[in-house]
Design a protein around this motif. Structure first.
Motif, mmCIF file in Angstrom:
data_model
loop_
_atom_site.group_PDB
_atom_site.id
_atom_site.type_symbol
_atom_site.label_atom_id
_atom_site.label_comp_id
_atom_site.label_asym_id
_atom_site.label_seq_id
_atom_site.Cartn_x
_atom_site.Cartn_y
_atom_site.Cartn_z
ATOM 1 N N GLU A 160 -10.562 -2.297 -5.846
ATOM 2 C CA GLU A 160 -9.396 -2.745 -5.073
ATOM 3 C C GLU A 160 -8.427 -1.584 -4.839
ATOM 4 N N ALA A 161 -8.164 -0.811 -5.910
ATOM 5 C CA ALA A 161 -7.233 0.322 -5.796
ATOM 6 C C ALA A 161 -7.786 1.372 -4.840
ATOM 7 N N LEU A 162 -9.097 1.629 -4.901
ATOM 8 C CA LEU A 162 -9.711 2.604 -3.988
ATOM 9 C C LEU A 162 -9.616 2.148 -2.534
ATOM 10 N N ALA A 163 -9.887 0.875 -2.293
ATOM 11 C CA ALA A 163 -9.814 0.349 -0.927
ATOM 12 C C ALA A 163 -8.386 0.428 -0.406
ATOM 13 N N SER A 164 -7.428 0.095 -1.254
ATOM 14 C CA SER A 164 -6.018 0.157 -0.870
ATOM 15 C C SER A 164 -5.609 1.598 -0.576
ATOM 16 N N GLN A 165 -6.101 2.534 -1.383
ATOM 17 C CA GLN A 165 -5.792 3.953 -1.186
ATOM 18 C C GLN A 165 -6.344 4.437 0.155
ATOM 19 N N ARG A 166 -7.588 4.102 0.463
ATOM 20 C CA ARG A 166 -8.190 4.539 1.731
ATOM 21 C C ARG A 166 -7.433 3.962 2.925
ATOM 22 N N GLU A 167 -7.026 2.700 2.809
ATOM 23 C CA GLU A 167 -6.313 2.037 3.901
ATOM 24 C C GLU A 167 -4.946 2.686 4.133
ATOM 25 N N VAL A 168 -4.235 2.962 3.059
ATOM 26 C CA VAL A 168 -2.889 3.527 3.181
ATOM 27 C C VAL A 168 -2.947 4.962 3.715
ATOM 28 N N GLU A 169 -4.015 5.696 3.405
ATOM 29 C CA GLU A 169 -4.111 7.077 3.874
ATOM 30 C C GLU A 169 -4.323 7.156 5.385
ATOM 31 N N LYS A 170 -4.764 6.059 6.000
ATOM 32 C CA LYS A 170 -4.895 6.027 7.467
ATOM 33 C C LYS A 170 -3.527 6.024 8.143
ATOM 34 N N ARG A 171 -2.515 5.464 7.459
ATOM 35 C CA ARG A 171 -1.177 5.410 8.057
ATOM 36 C C ARG A 171 -0.161 6.301 7.333
ATOM 37 N N ALA A 172 -0.671 7.201 6.479
ATOM 38 C CA ALA A 172 0.202 8.120 5.747
ATOM 39 C C ALA A 172 0.938 9.039 6.722
ATOM 40 N N LYS A 173 2.062 9.585 6.255
ATOM 41 C CA LYS A 173 2.874 10.465 7.111
ATOM 42 C C LYS A 173 2.379 11.907 7.133
ATOM 43 N N LYS A 174 1.471 12.247 6.215
ATOM 44 C CA LYS A 174 0.885 13.594 6.162
ATOM 45 C C LYS A 174 1.955 14.691 6.103
ATOM 46 N N LEU A 175 2.757 14.661 5.050
ATOM 47 C CA LEU A 175 3.854 15.611 4.897
ATOM 48 C C LEU A 175 3.407 16.890 4.192
ATOM 49 N N SER A 176 4.131 17.962 4.476
ATOM 50 C CA SER A 176 3.919 19.219 3.751
ATOM 51 C C SER A 176 4.796 19.194 2.496
ATOM 52 N N LEU A 177 4.593 20.131 1.610
ATOM 53 C CA LEU A 177 5.370 20.212 0.378
ATOM 54 C C LEU A 177 6.872 20.270 0.676
ATOM 55 N N MET A 178 7.258 21.018 1.678
ATOM 56 C CA MET A 178 8.673 21.198 2.004
ATOM 57 C C MET A 178 9.309 19.946 2.606
#
Length: 107
Positions: free
Chosen positions: A37-55
Motif C-alpha cells: 500500500e505504501a509503495l503504491a501510494s508513493q508511486r502515485e504521489v510521485e506523479k504529481r510531485a513538485k520536483k524541487l531542487s535542494l534550494m
C-alpha cells in the motif's frame, strides 16, 4: 622560548562511512520491507510531485529524495508535509513503518 606540548590525536571509532559524490548510494530499504500500500501510494504521489531542487525546499515541502543525486534528474518531492514530519503523507508511510511490520515482511 615557547614550550611545545605533545598532542595526542584520537581517532573516533564510530564514524559513519563517508560516500564520495558520484559514488553509488548505500543500499536502500528493499521493496519487501515496505508495505504494498505504501509503495503504491508513493508511486502515485510521485506523479504529481513538485520536483524541487535542494534550494527550493522549505519547512513546508516534502524532502523525500528521488533519483540519483549524482545525475541532473535528481529532485525532491516538494508536496506539503505532514504536521511535524519532513515528508508528505505518502512518503511518511514509507519512511516511518513499524519495525515489527518490516520484520514480518522480510521472512
Amino acid at each position: 622560548p615557547v614550550e611545545s606540548v605533545p598532542v595526542k590525536v584520537v581517532q573516533p571509532t564510530n564514524r559513519r562511512q563517508i560516500i564520495p559524490a558520484g559514488q553509488p548510494l548505500p543500499p536502500q530499504p528493499s521493496a519487501n520491507e515496505i508495505s504494498p500500500e505504501a509503495l503504491a501510494s508513493q508511486r502515485e504521489v510521485e506523479k504529481r510531485a513538485k520536483k524541487l531542487s535542494l534550494m527550493e525546499l522549505t519547512e513546508r515541502t516534502c524532502k523525500w529524495p528521488i533519483g540519483d543525486p549524482a545525475t541532473p534528474n535528481f529532485w525532491f518531492c516538494g508536496l506539503p508535509v505532514e504536521q511535524g514530519k519532513p515528508y508528505c503523507e505518502a512518503h511518511v508511510g514509507v519512511a516511518f513503518q513499524p519495525m515489527s511490520a518490516r520484520r514480518d515482511r522480510r521472512r
